[in-house]
Design an enzyme around this catalytic site. Structure first.
Site, PDB file in Angstrom:
ATOM      1  CG  ASP A   1      12.414  15.060   4.897  1.00 15.39           C
ATOM      2  OD1 ASP A   1      12.682  13.847   4.831  1.00 15.39           O
ATOM      3  OD2 ASP A   1      12.990  15.935   4.208  1.00 15.39           O
TER       4      ASP A   1
ATOM      5  CG  ASN B   1     -40.941 -11.837  -8.343  1.00 14.91           C
ATOM      6  OD1 ASN B   1     -41.862 -12.656  -8.287  1.00 14.91           O
ATOM      7  ND2 ASN B   1     -40.410 -11.419  -9.476  1.00 14.91           N
TER       8      ASN B   1
ATOM      9  CG  HIS C   1     -34.816 -33.587   5.432  1.00 12.99           C
ATOM     10  ND1 HIS C   1     -33.512 -33.846   5.089  1.00 12.99           N
ATOM     11  CD2 HIS C   1     -34.955 -33.981   6.724  1.00 12.99           C
ATOM     12  CE1 HIS C   1     -32.884 -34.395   6.123  1.00 12.99           C
ATOM     13  NE2 HIS C   1     -33.746 -34.482   7.130  1.00 12.99           N
TER      14      HIS C   1
ATOM     15  CG  HIS D   1       9.906  16.747   2.291  1.00  8.30           C
ATOM     16  ND1 HIS D   1       9.719  15.378   2.176  1.00  8.30           N
ATOM     17  CD2 HIS D   1      10.739  17.099   1.273  1.00  8.30           C
ATOM     18  CE1 HIS D   1      10.415  14.923   1.146  1.00  8.30           C
ATOM     19  NE2 HIS D   1      11.053  15.950   0.575  1.00  8.30           N
ATOM     20  N   PRO D   2       6.537  15.899   2.231  1.00 10.94           N
ATOM     21  CG  PRO D   2       6.396  14.971   0.099  1.00 10.94           C
ATOM     22  CD  PRO D   2       6.750  16.234   0.806  1.00 10.94           C
TER      23      PRO D   2
ATOM     24  N   GLY E   1       0.801  -1.217   0.000  1.00  6.66           N
ATOM     25  CA  GLY E   1       0.000   0.000   0.000  1.00  6.66           C
ATOM     26  C   GLY E   1       0.836   1.270   0.000  1.00  6.66           C
TER      27      GLY E   1
ATOM     28  CD  GLU F   1     -35.663 -12.801  -5.684  1.00 10.03           C
ATOM     29  OE1 GLU F   1     -35.471 -11.819  -6.443  1.00 10.03           O
ATOM     30  OE2 GLU F   1     -36.539 -13.669  -5.888  1.00 10.03           O
TER      31      GLU F   1
ATOM     32  CB  SER G   1       7.482   2.385   7.355  1.00  7.19           C
ATOM     33  OG  SER G   1       7.440   1.446   6.293  1.00  7.19           O
ATOM     34  CB  SER G   2       4.216   2.155   3.085  1.00  5.13           C
ATOM     35  OG  SER G   2       4.482   3.361   2.427  1.00  5.13           O
ATOM     36  CG  ASN G   3       6.677  -1.820   5.138  1.00  2.34           C
ATOM     37  OD1 ASN G   3       6.118  -1.552   4.072  1.00  2.34           O
ATOM     38  ND2 ASN G   3       7.926  -2.251   5.200  1.00  2.34           N
TER      39      ASN G   3
END
Length: 532
Positions: A201, A395, A257, A198-199, A168, A400, A208-210
């Site tokens: 920093d 119906n 049944h 900064h995106p 991701g 459904e 982390s992405s992880n």
């Protein structure tokens, strides 16, 4: 549509089918307070109130775009070079690359995941400021931008598909870029300059992405379960419980049944559905506990590299405060990154719920089959014309739809199981697939439960068909077995079937028991509970 006023009321003329009008009159009668007009007015009011409630849960935020000339382009850079980006978009180079590299299907990242990224990025910024790891002005800018992500006003800046890298990373960077550029704009800076925010920093500080993507999955799933799924299932459970009470004295033939069996009450039949949902609610609530454990703070492999020692717990506290849910930092981050057993458990609970909904919906349409040549023991609300060729046919469309949504939710579980097996060594690399399917299942089952309760169960009516069939039931002979023996009782049942007569009539000829005793033994109302 003709209309005029009478005092504080507007008189509106509408056209409805004649048979529907007659049924409505039989049900509610006529008159201003309780009749046809009052009933229709109440239904409209309840529908509008329901829509208002839904809107109030998550107000729609006005969409916001970056200030730019129409069709203008700006150039952004990442570690791989320059990329052209539409100037009115807040995303940057990595998101633009992803749009080119992962043009697969039309499934975009769920809105709930985007909101969750806003929540966790804001929590991280606040935590970094508190721990002295980030300038407070930068943290404030990030937090303000995150509020807009959370509100949904920046949704159009998150265009990425589900089908991307397995961790991701592209969606994490999409969030980092949007938040950074919007924060820059708020500060009066130039979008795309990475100054003063900064995106990586700043927005991605100590992350982390992880660990962020697993965290976003847990936040999104927990919020959707808490605010959408559980309320909907509880509402359906209440509607079924109400019908179980209404039908408690209606004795009918049971079926196993799909063949005739011994009697039970229609209320007992519905009480089974209530019990199923009670158990499902408990299972889902239990699974929520694991979803409240967050991976944030584990960074790349679970060690917490590049984070302050107090980062994980503090950030989890901010997430809990923002969402109102009891999120905590997971004790072991290695398991949170490499395996996703919490998602498997949650999906398993959803799978069970889907199975239950399918059973209940199928039973309802069986019991309502007819209206003349089926079981017809209950009458379902008419909500849609049923056929393009057979006039007047209606119906069981709501059951459904519920069955189909449940089937898709079961398919989601199968896909999520495959995703959960994609954890090799320190990282699972099928996370977007897992998030997509878990959240789709939650949303489908929540919506299906809502329409099932409101558009079907709430309007169910018992007919006289069930009680009418009682005396023709062959398995009433079961109550004779303790007195005359199994083989003799079977002989009586077979004789009744062959002759077309009732079990009582055959028993009077084939046994020496007095009629009064036989009538007592064969009283269906005495068969719906253990013998005294």
């Amino acid at each position: 549509m003709a209309k005029h006023r009478a005092g504080d009321r507007r008189i509106v003329s509408i056209s409805i089918p004649e048979d529907l009008a007659k049924r409505l009159d039989r049900r509610v009668g006529k008159g201003r307070e309780k009749g046809r007009s009052a009933t229709i007015s109440r239904m409209i009011q309840e529908s509008l109130d329901s829509e208002a409630d839904e809107r109030s849960e998550e107000p729609r935020a006005a969409a916001r775009s970056a200030r730019a000339q129409p069709d203008a382009i700006r150039v952004e850079k990442d570690t791989m070079g320059e990329v052209e980006v539409p100037a009115d978009r807040y995303y940057g180079a990595q998101t633009a690359r992803s749009l080119l590299n992962f043009d697969i299907g039309e499934d975009t990242m769920p809105r709930s995941v985007i909101r969750a990224f806003g929540v966790l990025k804001q929590a991280a910024a606040k935590t970094n400021v508190e721990l002295g790891q980030m300038d407070s002005n930068i943290g404030s800018l990030i937090s303000s931008a995150c509020d807009e992500v959370i509100s949904g006003s920046l949704d159009q800046h998150f265009p990425l598909r589900v089908w991307q890298t397995g961790s991701g990373t592209q969606t994490n960077m999409n969030a980092n870029e949007v938040i950074a550029n919007r924060a820059i704009e708020i500060s009066g800076g130039s979008v795309g300059s990475k100054t003063p925010v900064h995106p990586n920093d700043h927005v991605n500080r100590a992350q982390s992405s992880n660990d962020t993507f697993p965290t976003a999955m847990h936040i999104a799933a927990a919020e959707e379960v808490s605010h959408r799924l559980l309320p909907a299932v509880r509402h359906l459970r209440s509607a079924l419980a109400s019908k179980a009470r209404d039908f408690r004295s209606i004795v009918k033939i049971g079926r196993t049944h799909l063949m005739d069996a011994v009697p039970l009450t229609l209320g007992q039949e519905f009480s089974g559905y209530v019990s199923m949902l009670d158990a499902n609610i408990s299972r889902i609530e239990s699974a929520m506990g694991d979803l409240l454990e967050l991976a944030l703070g584990g960074t790349a492999v679970g060690t917490g590299l590049n984070t302050h020692p107090e980062f994980a717990d503090t950030a989890a506290g901010h997430i809990a405060e923002k969402t109102g849910l009891a999120f905590v930092s997971a004790e072991n981050k290695f398991a949170q990154l490499a395996a996703h057993d919490a998602l498997v458990a949650a999906s398993g609970a959803l799978n069970t719920l889907a199975t239950s909904l399918m059973k209940i919906a199928n039973d309802v349409r069986w019991l309502g089959s007819g209206p003349r040549c089926g079981l017809a023991e209950i009458r379902l609300p008419s909500v849609q014309p049923g056929s393009s060729i057979m006039p007047g046919k209606v119906n069981p469309v709501i059951p459904e739809a519920v069955i189909q949504a449940s089937a898709q939710a079961i398919a989601c579980d199968t896909a999520l199981l495959q995703a959960a097996q994609g954890g090799y060594l320190e990282l699972n690399t099928m996370l977007p697939l897992a998030a997509h399917n878990l959240l789709q299942a939650i949303q489908l089952l929540g919506a299906a439960s809502t329409i099932f309760s409101e558009k079907c169960i709430a309007g169910l009516e018992a007919t006289g068909r069930g009680p009418e069939l009682l005396q023709s039931g062959l398995m009433l002979a079961t109550a004779l077995a303790p007195v005359v023996g199994y083989e003799q009782a079977a002989k009586i049942a077979k004789a009744a079937h062959a002759s077309g007569r009732t079990v009582l009539e055959e028993a009077l000829e084939l046994t020496d028991l007095p009629e009064e005793e036989l009538r007592e033994l064969l009283d269906p109302e005495q068969m719906v509970a253990p013998a005294s």
